[in-house]
Design a protein around this motif. Structure first.
Motif, short mmCIF file in Angstrom:
data_model
loop_
_atom_site.label_atom_id
_atom_site.label_comp_id
_atom_site.label_asym_id
_atom_site.label_seq_id
_atom_site.Cartn_x
_atom_site.Cartn_y
_atom_site.Cartn_z
N SER A 102 17.09 100.58 37.51
CA SER A 102 16.13 99.62 38.03
C SER A 102 16.52 98.19 37.64
N LYS A 103 16.00 97.23 38.37
CA LYS A 103 16.28 95.83 38.08
C LYS A 103 15.77 95.44 36.70
N THR A 104 14.64 95.99 36.31
CA THR A 104 14.08 95.68 34.99
C THR A 104 14.99 96.19 33.88
N ARG A 105 15.44 97.42 33.99
CA ARG A 105 16.32 98.00 32.96
C ARG A 105 17.65 97.25 32.91
N ARG A 106 18.18 96.91 34.07
CA ARG A 106 19.43 96.16 34.14
C ARG A 106 19.28 94.80 33.47
N ASP A 107 18.18 94.09 33.78
CA ASP A 107 17.96 92.76 33.22
C ASP A 107 17.68 92.80 31.72
N LYS A 108 17.02 93.86 31.24
CA LYS A 108 16.80 94.01 29.80
C LYS A 108 18.12 94.15 29.06
N ARG A 109 19.06 94.85 29.65
CA ARG A 109 20.37 95.04 29.03
C ARG A 109 21.14 93.72 28.98
N ARG A 110 20.92 92.85 29.95
CA ARG A 110 21.67 91.60 30.04
C ARG A 110 21.01 90.42 29.32
N THR A 111 19.94 90.65 28.56
CA THR A 111 19.23 89.54 27.93
C THR A 111 20.08 88.80 26.90
N TYR A 134 23.31 88.13 27.17
CA TYR A 134 24.45 87.45 27.78
C TYR A 134 24.03 86.04 28.16
N LYS A 135 23.98 85.15 27.20
CA LYS A 135 23.57 83.79 27.53
C LYS A 135 24.49 82.79 26.83
#
Length: 61
Positions: free
Chosen positions: A9-18, A20-21
């Motif tokens: 899901s988009k939510t799970r994907r975005d949680k993993r990428r938090t 990478y900033k």
């Protein structure tokens, strides 16, 4: 080759990428001329590093 059984899901994907900033580079002040410089680098304005002349700069008028 492995294939996912379920769509990520988009939510799970975005949680993993938090994490990478981009980070703000550390800045300091040149001890010779007072210009703002990045840490552990030669001053681009005067050519000094840690209080010693590292690069001779030409004076342009």
């Amino acid at each position: 080759m492995a294939h996912p059984k379920r769509k990520t899901s988009k939510t799970r994907r975005d949680k993993r990428r938090t994490h990478y900033k981009a980070t703000v580079p550390a800045l300091g002040v040149c001890s010779n001329c007072g210009a703002t410089i990045r840490l552990h680098r030669v001053c681009q304005e005067c050519g000094h590093y840690r209080g010693k002349l590292a690069i001779e700069k030409e004076v342009t008028v």
